[in-house]
Scaffold this active site. Structure first.
Site, PDB file in Angstrom:
ATOM      1  N   TYR A   1       0.629  10.816  15.511  1.00 42.00           N
ATOM      2  CA  TYR A   1       1.367   9.884  14.638  1.00 42.00           C
ATOM      3  C   TYR A   1       1.964   8.756  15.478  1.00 42.00           C
ATOM      4  O   TYR A   1       1.809   7.572  15.149  1.00 42.00           O
ATOM      5  CB  TYR A   1       2.458  10.653  13.887  1.00 42.00           C
ATOM      6  CG  TYR A   1       3.355   9.785  13.024  1.00 42.00           C
ATOM      7  CD1 TYR A   1       2.860   9.102  11.921  1.00 42.00           C
ATOM      8  CD2 TYR A   1       4.721   9.657  13.312  1.00 42.00           C
ATOM      9  CE1 TYR A   1       3.690   8.313  11.127  1.00 42.00           C
ATOM     10  CE2 TYR A   1       5.553   8.875  12.523  1.00 42.00           C
ATOM     11  CZ  TYR A   1       5.025   8.200  11.427  1.00 42.00           C
ATOM     12  OH  TYR A   1       5.858   7.426  10.642  1.00 42.00           O
TER      13      TYR A   1
ATOM     14  N   THR B   1       3.705   4.320  -4.550  1.00 36.45           N
ATOM     15  CA  THR B   1       4.133   4.997  -5.782  1.00 36.45           C
ATOM     16  C   THR B   1       5.405   5.807  -5.564  1.00 36.45           C
ATOM     17  O   THR B   1       5.982   6.327  -6.514  1.00 36.45           O
ATOM     18  CB  THR B   1       3.015   5.923  -6.326  1.00 36.45           C
ATOM     19  OG1 THR B   1       2.685   6.893  -5.322  1.00 36.45           O
ATOM     20  CG2 THR B   1       1.785   5.122  -6.705  1.00 36.45           C
TER      21      THR B   1
ATOM     22  N   THR C   1       0.849  -1.204   0.000  1.00 33.61           N
ATOM     23  CA  THR C   1       0.000   0.000   0.000  1.00 33.61           C
ATOM     24  C   THR C   1       0.881   1.249   0.000  1.00 33.61           C
ATOM     25  O   THR C   1       1.996   1.245   0.520  1.00 33.61           O
ATOM     26  CB  THR C   1      -0.938   0.023   1.224  1.00 33.61           C
ATOM     27  OG1 THR C   1      -0.153   0.093   2.426  1.00 33.61           O
ATOM     28  CG2 THR C   1      -1.828  -1.206   1.272  1.00 33.61           C
ATOM     29  N   GLY C   2       0.365   2.312  -0.619  1.00 42.94           N
ATOM     30  CA  GLY C   2       1.098   3.588  -0.658  1.00 42.94           C
ATOM     31  C   GLY C   2       2.487   3.424  -1.241  1.00 42.94           C
ATOM     32  O   GLY C   2       3.479   3.810  -0.622  1.00 42.94           O
TER      33      GLY C   2
ATOM     34  N   GLY D   1       8.785   6.746  -2.335  1.00 45.36           N
ATOM     35  CA  GLY D   1       9.343   6.559  -0.988  1.00 45.36           C
ATOM     36  C   GLY D   1       9.623   5.114  -0.609  1.00 45.36           C
ATOM     37  O   GLY D   1      10.029   4.285  -1.432  1.00 45.36           O
TER      38      GLY D   1
HETATM   39  N1  LIG Z   1       9.886   8.813   5.737  1.00 44.89           N
HETATM   40  C1  LIG Z   1      10.362   8.505   6.925  1.00 44.89           C
HETATM   41  O1  LIG Z   1      11.386   9.043   7.390  1.00 44.89           O
HETATM   42  C2  LIG Z   1       9.681   7.415   7.740  1.00 44.89           C
HETATM   43  C3  LIG Z   1      10.245   7.033   8.969  1.00 44.89           C
HETATM   44  C4  LIG Z   1       9.625   6.017   9.699  1.00 44.89           C
HETATM   45  C5  LIG Z   1       8.485   5.400   9.200  1.00 44.89           C
HETATM   46  N2  LIG Z   1       7.955   5.827   8.023  1.00 44.89           N
HETATM   47  C6  LIG Z   1       6.738   5.134   7.550  1.00 44.89           C
HETATM   48  O2  LIG Z   1       7.002   4.548   6.284  1.00 44.89           O
HETATM   49  C7  LIG Z   1       5.809   4.537   5.502  1.00 44.89           C
HETATM   50  C8  LIG Z   1       6.055   5.185   4.149  1.00 44.89           C
HETATM   51  O3  LIG Z   1       6.476   6.516   4.347  1.00 44.89           O
HETATM   52  P1  LIG Z   1       7.041   7.418   3.139  1.00 44.89           P
HETATM   53  O4  LIG Z   1       7.665   8.629   3.742  1.00 44.89           O
HETATM   54  O5  LIG Z   1       7.831   6.575   2.203  1.00 44.89           O
HETATM   55  O6  LIG Z   1       5.636   7.825   2.433  1.00 44.89           O
HETATM   56  P2  LIG Z   1       5.344   8.923   1.337  1.00 44.89           P
HETATM   57  O7  LIG Z   1       6.587   9.281   0.578  1.00 44.89           O
HETATM   58  O8  LIG Z   1       4.543  10.023   1.956  1.00 44.89           O
HETATM   59  O9  LIG Z   1       4.407   8.078   0.309  1.00 44.89           O
HETATM   60  C9  LIG Z   1       3.056   8.061   0.454  1.00 44.89           C
HETATM   61  C10 LIG Z   1       2.462   7.046  -0.536  1.00 44.89           C
HETATM   62  O10 LIG Z   1       1.191   6.678  -0.061  1.00 44.89           O
HETATM   63  C11 LIG Z   1       0.205   6.957  -1.071  1.00 44.89           C
HETATM   64  N3  LIG Z   1      -1.039   7.274  -0.347  1.00 44.89           N
HETATM   65  C12 LIG Z   1      -1.285   8.318   0.493  1.00 44.89           C
HETATM   66  N4  LIG Z   1      -2.520   8.205   1.007  1.00 44.89           N
HETATM   67  C13 LIG Z   1      -3.080   7.074   0.480  1.00 44.89           C
HETATM   68  C14 LIG Z   1      -4.322   6.386   0.634  1.00 44.89           C
HETATM   69  N5  LIG Z   1      -5.261   6.879   1.448  1.00 44.89           N
HETATM   70  N6  LIG Z   1      -4.539   5.215  -0.053  1.00 44.89           N
HETATM   71  C15 LIG Z   1      -3.577   4.720  -0.875  1.00 44.89           C
HETATM   72  N7  LIG Z   1      -2.366   5.313  -1.048  1.00 44.89           N
HETATM   73  C16 LIG Z   1      -2.132   6.477  -0.391  1.00 44.89           C
HETATM   74  C17 LIG Z   1       0.822   8.057  -1.897  1.00 44.89           C
HETATM   75  O11 LIG Z   1       0.264   8.165  -3.207  1.00 44.89           O
HETATM   76  P3  LIG Z   1      -1.047   9.103  -3.500  1.00 44.89           P
HETATM   77  O12 LIG Z   1      -0.729  10.446  -2.931  1.00 44.89           O
HETATM   78  O13 LIG Z   1      -1.212   9.066  -4.983  1.00 44.89           O
HETATM   79  O14 LIG Z   1      -2.188   8.449  -2.798  1.00 44.89           O
HETATM   80  C18 LIG Z   1       2.268   7.582  -1.935  1.00 44.89           C
HETATM   81  O15 LIG Z   1       2.412   6.509  -2.847  1.00 44.89           O
HETATM   82  C19 LIG Z   1       4.733   5.248   6.343  1.00 44.89           C
HETATM   83  O16 LIG Z   1       3.971   4.283   7.032  1.00 44.89           O
HETATM   84  C20 LIG Z   1       5.549   6.068   7.327  1.00 44.89           C
HETATM   85  O17 LIG Z   1       4.844   6.327   8.522  1.00 44.89           O
HETATM   86  C21 LIG Z   1       8.518   6.804   7.278  1.00 44.89           C
END
Ligand SMILES: NC(=O)c1ccc[n+]([C@@H]2O[C@H](COP(=O)([O-])OP(=O)(O)OC[C@H]3O[C@@H](n4cnc5c(N)ncnc54)[C@H](OP(=O)(O)O)[C@@H]3O)[C@@H](O)[C@H]2O)c1
Length: 268
Positions: A158, A21, A18-19, A23
């Site tokens: 969060y 596209t 899920t999610g 990151g």
């Molecule tokens: N980044 C960090 O430093 C970090 C650290 C610890 C944990 N995490 C965790 O890792 C995970 C990924 O984080 P990330 O930073 O890689 O995410 P991100 O870059 O914000 O990517 C978000 C993705 O989710 C999709 N999305 C958003 N809302 C959606 C929905 N309701 N249904 C389906 N798709 C949806 C987006 O596409 P659309 O906008 O087209 O929907 C996109 O593909 C998260 O659970 C986050 O809490 C991240």
């Protein structure tokens, strides 16, 4: 003779991330596809899904499909199930985050964090777990965060949602006990994803090259990190690919850390 080769082969398995596209989710999709799985990419924007599918087919040569639905709604999951009835490896990667002062965040914002970060994962596990159990093999992997354990004052909502996700994983692992299906979570630490570079350069000398800038950022603003640099998405994906594989068969009900030692604790 016992075969001790460490070889990850996911051919014949269908995975949903899920999610994915961009990151961490995109890196996970790429890791699973690169190991032979058929992978479904998900996001709300059809354009971003199509683009990610094309890039993943190009980089992995794998069977990649896209499902553009909002998995935080029951209708979205119904549509997903119609398009993708069979999932062997479910990766609940979707998660939103953002700083809102604890005294200002509204009930509706709290509910939205619960819907997207917790309930979407619960709904998807409930949807796909019975099929996995019936087939006697499956993986459900939830992407949590260091914030699940070290609750940030500016993101209590969060942190709480990610703590709940750890509990969800542990609970469903019990539900799947003895079936050949494992359920785990991965605690990701500060990661080099889209937007992070701008954020880092807002806080450190903008003339520094990226490698030095991120080290300076970690030294000043994330001193708990033992890695002393941001984590690359592929480093989280590697753990997920392992967990998704038959090699991880004795790991269930766990929370595995890819946090660069950020959480100052021996467990989990
Ligand atoms: N980044 C960090 O430093 C970090 C650290 C610890 C944990 N995490 C965790 O890792 C995970 C990924 O984080 P990330 O930073 O890689 O995410 P991100 O870059 O914000 O990517 C978000 C993705 O989710 C999709 N999305 C958003 N809302 C959606 C929905 N309701 N249904 C389906 N798709 C949806 C987006 O596409 P659309 O906008 O087209 O929907 C996109 O593909 C998260 O659970 C986050 O809490 C991240």
């Amino acid at each position: 003779m016992v075969d001790t080769t460490v070889n990850i082969d996911l051919s014949g398995k269908t995975a949903l991330v899920t999610g994915s596209t961009q990151g961490i989710g995109y890196a996970i999709a790429e890791g699973l596809a690169g190991s032979g799985a058929r992978v479904a990419v998900n996001g709300r924007s059809a354009e971003k899904v199509d683009d990610a599918v094309a890039r993943l087919r190009e980089s992995t040569g794998a069977d990649v499909l896209g499902v553009a639905v909002d998995v935080s709604s029951a209708e979205g999951v119904d549509r997903l199930l119609a398009e993708l009835p069979h999932v062997d490896v479910l990766v609940n990667n979707l998660g939103i985050f953002g700083a809102v002062p604890a005294s200002e965040i509204t009930d509706d914002q709290w509910r939205n964090y619960f819907e997207v970060n917790v309930l979407a994962a619960v709904r998807l596990i409930r949807t796909y777990l019975p099929g996995m159990v019936e087939r006697g093999w499956g993986r459900a992997i939830q992407i949590a965060s260091d914030s699940a354990i070290v609750i940030p004052a500016e993101m209590i909502h969060y942190g709480v949602s990610k703590t709940a996700l750890l509990a969800v994983s542990r609970g469903f692992a019990k539900e799947a006990a003895g079936t050949g299906v494992t359920v785990n979570s991965v605690i990701a630490g500060p990661t080099h994803t889209a937007g992070v570079e701008d954020f880092v350069y807002e806080l450190v000398d903008s003339s520094l090259p990226w490698d030095e800038a991120q080290r300076e950022f970690m030294r000043l603003h994330r001193p708990q990190s033992l890695l002393q640099r941001l984590i690359e998405p592929v480093e989280i994906a590697n753990m997920v690919t392992y967990l998704a594989s038959p090699l991880s068969s004795a790991t269930t009900g766990g929370a595995l850390r890819v946090d660069g030692g950020y959480v100052d604790s021996i467990l989990p």
